[in-house]
Design a protein around this motif. Structure first.
Motif, PDB file in Angstrom:
ATOM      1  N   ASP A  38       0.919  -1.069   0.003  1.00  6.64           N
ATOM      2  CA  ASP A  38       0.007   0.021  -0.019  1.00  6.64           C
ATOM      3  C   ASP A  38       0.917   1.382  -0.118  1.00  6.64           C
ATOM      4  OD1 ASP A  38       1.030  -0.652   2.539  1.00  6.64           O
ATOM      5  OD2 ASP A  38      -0.847  -0.571   3.616  1.00  6.64           O
ATOM      6  N   VAL A  39       2.371   1.264  -0.461  1.00  5.86           N
ATOM      7  CA  VAL A  39       2.876   2.274  -0.528  1.00  5.86           C
ATOM      8  C   VAL A  39       3.946   2.028  -1.531  1.00  5.86           C
ATOM      9  CG1 VAL A  39       4.627   4.065   0.800  1.00  5.86           C
ATOM     10  CG2 VAL A  39       2.672   2.515   2.112  1.00  5.86           C
ATOM     11  N   ILE A  40       4.393   3.249  -2.369  1.00  8.48           N
ATOM     12  CA  ILE A  40       5.420   3.004  -3.263  1.00  8.48           C
ATOM     13  C   ILE A  40       6.327   4.082  -2.986  1.00  8.48           C
ATOM     14  CG2 ILE A  40       6.022   2.972  -5.588  1.00  8.48           C
ATOM     15  CD1 ILE A  40       3.249   2.075  -6.627  1.00  8.48           C
ATOM     16  N   VAL A  41       7.756   3.805  -3.028  1.00  9.98           N
ATOM     17  CA  VAL A  41       8.963   4.795  -3.016  1.00  9.98           C
ATOM     18  C   VAL A  41       9.564   4.885  -4.157  1.00  9.98           C
ATOM     19  CG1 VAL A  41      10.890   5.340  -1.337  1.00  9.98           C
ATOM     20  CG2 VAL A  41       8.932   4.127  -0.465  1.00  9.98           C
ATOM     21  N   TRP A  42       9.927   5.935  -4.713  1.00 18.10           N
ATOM     22  CA  TRP A  42      10.514   6.166  -5.731  1.00 18.10           C
ATOM     23  C   TRP A  42      11.971   7.127  -5.291  1.00 18.10           C
ATOM     24  CZ3 TRP A  42       5.278   7.044  -5.723  1.00 18.10           C
ATOM     25  CH2 TRP A  42       4.474   6.322  -6.668  1.00 18.10           C
ATOM     26  N   ARG A  43      12.687   7.357  -6.411  1.00 18.94           N
ATOM     27  CA  ARG A  43      13.789   8.076  -6.072  1.00 18.94           C
ATOM     28  C   ARG A  43      14.230   8.720  -7.407  1.00 18.94           C
ATOM     29  NH1 ARG A  43      19.761   5.163  -5.003  1.00 18.94           N
ATOM     30  NH2 ARG A  43      20.026   4.336  -7.165  1.00 18.94           N
ATOM     31  N   ARG A  44      15.032   9.903  -7.334  1.00 20.73           N
ATOM     32  CA  ARG A  44      15.570  10.425  -8.521  1.00 20.73           C
ATOM     33  C   ARG A  44      16.779  11.213  -7.908  1.00 20.73           C
ATOM     34  NH1 ARG A  44      14.721  15.696 -10.156  1.00 20.73           N
ATOM     35  NH2 ARG A  44      14.311  15.042 -12.402  1.00 20.73           N
ATOM     36  N   PRO A  45      17.989  11.717  -8.735  1.00 23.72           N
ATOM     37  CA  PRO A  45      19.109  12.406  -8.397  1.00 23.72           C
ATOM     38  C   PRO A  45      18.602  13.781  -7.833  1.00 23.72           C
ATOM     39  CG  PRO A  45      19.665  11.383 -10.297  1.00 23.72           C
ATOM     40  CD  PRO A  45      17.988  11.179 -10.110  1.00 23.72           C
ATOM     41  N   SER A  46      19.029  14.359  -6.474  1.00 21.61           N
ATOM     42  CA  SER A  46      18.462  15.509  -6.298  1.00 21.61           C
ATOM     43  C   SER A  46      19.250  16.736  -7.119  1.00 21.61           C
ATOM     44  CB  SER A  46      18.952  15.603  -4.846  1.00 21.61           C
ATOM     45  OG  SER A  46      18.950  16.912  -4.185  1.00 21.61           O
ATOM     46  N   GLU A  47      18.422  17.731  -7.072  1.00 22.69           N
ATOM     47  CA  GLU A  47      18.953  18.951  -7.719  1.00 22.69           C
ATOM     48  C   GLU A  47      19.688  19.933  -6.680  1.00 22.69           C
ATOM     49  OE1 GLU A  47      16.037  20.778 -10.035  1.00 22.69           O
ATOM     50  OE2 GLU A  47      15.791  19.018 -11.540  1.00 22.69           O
ATOM     51  N   GLU A  48      19.483  19.507  -5.564  1.00 22.33           N
ATOM     52  CA  GLU A  48      19.971  20.545  -4.340  1.00 22.33           C
ATOM     53  C   GLU A  48      21.504  20.016  -3.808  1.00 22.33           C
ATOM     54  OE1 GLU A  48      18.514  23.022  -3.239  1.00 22.33           O
ATOM     55  OE2 GLU A  48      16.540  22.469  -4.243  1.00 22.33           O
ATOM     56  N   PHE A  52      20.061  11.990  -3.033  1.00 17.08           N
ATOM     57  CA  PHE A  52      18.619  11.536  -3.935  1.00 17.08           C
ATOM     58  C   PHE A  52      17.523  12.477  -3.706  1.00 17.08           C
ATOM     59  CE2 PHE A  52      21.288   8.174  -5.548  1.00 17.08           C
ATOM     60  CZ  PHE A  52      21.069   8.001  -6.768  1.00 17.08           C
ATOM     61  N   LEU A  53      16.689  12.550  -4.149  1.00 16.57           N
ATOM     62  CA  LEU A  53      15.205  13.080  -3.762  1.00 16.57           C
ATOM     63  C   LEU A  53      14.349  11.742  -3.686  1.00 16.57           C
ATOM     64  CD1 LEU A  53      12.991  15.126  -3.229  1.00 16.57           C
ATOM     65  CD2 LEU A  53      12.944  15.326  -5.711  1.00 16.57           C
ATOM     66  N   TYR A  54      13.582  11.648  -2.545  1.00 16.72           N
ATOM     67  CA  TYR A  54      12.665  10.204  -2.466  1.00 16.72           C
ATOM     68  C   TYR A  54      11.329  10.826  -2.669  1.00 16.72           C
ATOM     69  CZ  TYR A  54      16.990   7.835  -1.210  1.00 16.72           C
ATOM     70  OH  TYR A  54      18.305   7.343  -1.140  1.00 16.72           O
ATOM     71  N   LYS A  55      10.506  10.034  -3.025  1.00 19.75           N
ATOM     72  CA  LYS A  55       9.150  10.391  -3.203  1.00 19.75           C
ATOM     73  C   LYS A  55       8.361   9.039  -2.616  1.00 19.75           C
ATOM     74  CE  LYS A  55       5.194  10.707  -6.548  1.00 19.75           C
ATOM     75  NZ  LYS A  55       4.820  11.044  -7.799  1.00 19.75           N
ATOM     76  N   ALA A  56       7.419   9.399  -1.632  1.00 17.10           N
ATOM     77  CA  ALA A  56       6.580   7.999  -1.156  1.00 17.10           C
ATOM     78  C   ALA A  56       4.988   8.397  -1.459  1.00 17.10           C
ATOM     79  CB  ALA A  56       6.910   8.167   0.099  1.00 17.10           C
ATOM     80  N   GLU A  57       4.330   7.633  -1.563  1.00 15.55           N
ATOM     81  CA  GLU A  57       2.830   7.805  -1.937  1.00 15.55           C
ATOM     82  C   GLU A  57       1.952   6.356  -1.380  1.00 15.55           C
ATOM     83  OE1 GLU A  57       1.442  10.327  -5.393  1.00 15.55           O
ATOM     84  OE2 GLU A  57       0.945   8.454  -6.134  1.00 15.55           O
ATOM     85  N   GLY A  58       1.008   6.913  -0.929  1.00  8.53           N
ATOM     86  CA  GLY A  58      -0.044   5.879  -0.419  1.00  8.53           C
ATOM     87  C   GLY A  58      -1.299   6.624   0.009  1.00  8.53           C
ATOM     88  N   ILE A  59      -2.539   5.834   0.283  1.00  5.28           N
ATOM     89  CA  ILE A  59      -3.668   6.133   0.626  1.00  5.28           C
ATOM     90  C   ILE A  59      -3.911   6.001   1.959  1.00  5.28           C
ATOM     91  CG2 ILE A  59      -6.134   5.576   0.413  1.00  5.28           C
ATOM     92  CD1 ILE A  59      -5.008   7.026  -2.081  1.00  5.28           C
ATOM     93  N   THR A 170       1.446  12.174  -0.233  1.00  4.58           N
ATOM     94  CA  THR A 170       2.723  12.121  -1.089  1.00  4.58           C
ATOM     95  C   THR A 170       3.754  12.870  -0.167  1.00  4.58           C
ATOM     96  OG1 THR A 170       1.220  12.014  -2.938  1.00  4.58           O
ATOM     97  CG2 THR A 170       3.515  12.456  -3.148  1.00  4.58           C
ATOM     98  N   GLY A 171       4.779  12.178   0.029  1.00  2.00           N
ATOM     99  CA  GLY A 171       6.022  12.825   0.629  1.00  2.00           C
ATOM    100  C   GLY A 171       6.946  12.945  -0.325  1.00  2.00           C
ATOM    101  N   TYR A 172       7.944  13.959  -0.016  1.00  2.00           N
ATOM    102  CA  TYR A 172       9.253  14.381  -0.890  1.00  2.00           C
ATOM    103  C   TYR A 172      10.263  14.581   0.164  1.00  2.00           C
ATOM    104  CZ  TYR A 172       6.170  14.563  -4.833  1.00  2.00           C
ATOM    105  OH  TYR A 172       5.249  14.346  -5.859  1.00  2.00           O
ATOM    106  N   ILE A 173      11.165  13.606   0.279  1.00  2.00           N
ATOM    107  CA  ILE A 173      12.230  13.712   1.363  1.00  2.00           C
ATOM    108  C   ILE A 173      13.758  13.585   0.702  1.00  2.00           C
ATOM    109  CG2 ILE A 173      13.128  12.570   3.416  1.00  2.00           C
ATOM    110  CD1 ILE A 173      10.180  13.267   3.599  1.00  2.00           C
ATOM    111  N   GLN A 174      14.594  14.534   1.111  1.00  2.00           N
ATOM    112  CA  GLN A 174      15.849  14.525   0.452  1.00  2.00           C
ATOM    113  C   GLN A 174      16.936  15.056   1.893  1.00  2.00           C
ATOM    114  OE1 GLN A 174      16.601  17.103  -2.805  1.00  2.00           O
ATOM    115  NE2 GLN A 174      14.969  18.543  -2.277  1.00  2.00           N
ATOM    116  N   PRO A 175      17.260  13.953   2.730  1.00  2.00           N
ATOM    117  CA  PRO A 175      17.894  14.351   3.833  1.00  2.00           C
ATOM    118  C   PRO A 175      19.600  14.151   3.560  1.00  2.00           C
ATOM    119  CG  PRO A 175      17.183  12.472   4.023  1.00  2.00           C
ATOM    120  CD  PRO A 175      16.662  12.636   2.832  1.00  2.00           C
TER     121      PRO A 175
END
Length: 207
Positions: A38-48, A52-59, A170-175
């Motif tokens: 019930d959750v998907i997590v993605w990532r892509r290279p951070s521009e900061e 990486f910038l991580y994205k999570a999404e779920g209901i 939907t969350g966006y995390i880049q620590p």
């Protein structure tokens, strides 16, 4: 206590715009990092920064207002989020904004040791729901036993699903966790941690 000069350069509107730019990225610009039931997590290279910038999404089965009451900085977040070991709202410079200092638990058998963050946080309306976003501020004061991490622009969008009693979160995390850490360890910790975040949040909302 932080001086206002440490975060006076932060524009809530610009921070919100940065998060909305992440939210408008095409699906093709992400790669799947972890997929749970019930959750998907993605990532892509951070521009900061170089990570990486991580994205999570779920209901989540509740209203955006109640969900965000559990997520935004405050004592309620400390009650259910096992990742956070301490949390103190240090300042509330204006409506919807605060400066929060918090610490996180070690991860992966302490390969990633406990971290400390000082963030500027901003919560505002978004469509028919809410957006709570934040970014770290530099502070020389540091607790012993913790590595000081730095959150690049991050946040949570929560909007109601049409004709339903559930919301899309939907969350966006880049620590930048700093320290000498293998990227594979960071990826594993981030993906698993985000999936667990949704599980803990759902249990807390039902309690």
């Amino acid at each position: 206590m932080l001086s206002k000069e440490m975060f006076s350069h932060i524009s809530p509107a610009k921070l919100q715009g940065t998060l909305e730019s992440y939210h408008s990225l095409n699906e093709s610009e992400w790669s799947v990092s972890k997929k749970a039931r019930d959750v998907i997590v993605w990532r892509r290279p951070s521009e900061e920064f170089g990570g990486f910038l991580y994205k999570a999404e779920g209901i989540v089965a509740d209203t955006p207002q109640r969900i965000m009451d559990f997520i935004r900085p405050g004592p309620r977040r400390l009650e259910w989020d096992k990742m956070i070991t301490s949390l103190e709202v240090q300042q509330t410079p204006e409506q919807g904004c605060c400066v929060v200092k918090y610490t996180t638990a070690g991860q992966l058998w302490n390969i990633i040791s406990p971290r400390e963050f000082v963030d500027f946080s901003y919560t505002t309306s978004y469509q028919l729901g809410l957006l709570s976003c934040g970014v770290s501020v530099e502070s020389e004061e540091q607790s012993s036993g913790f590595v000081r991490g730095f959150n690049h622009p991050c946040g949570w969008f929560c909007v109601p699903e049409q004709d339903s009693e559930v919301s899309l979160l939907t969350g966006y995390i880049q620590p930048d966790l700093r320290g000498m850490l293998p990227q594979t360890a960071v990826d594993t910790a981030m993906a698993s941690g985000l999936v667990d975040f949704y599980s803990q949040l759902r249990r807390a909302l039902k309690a």
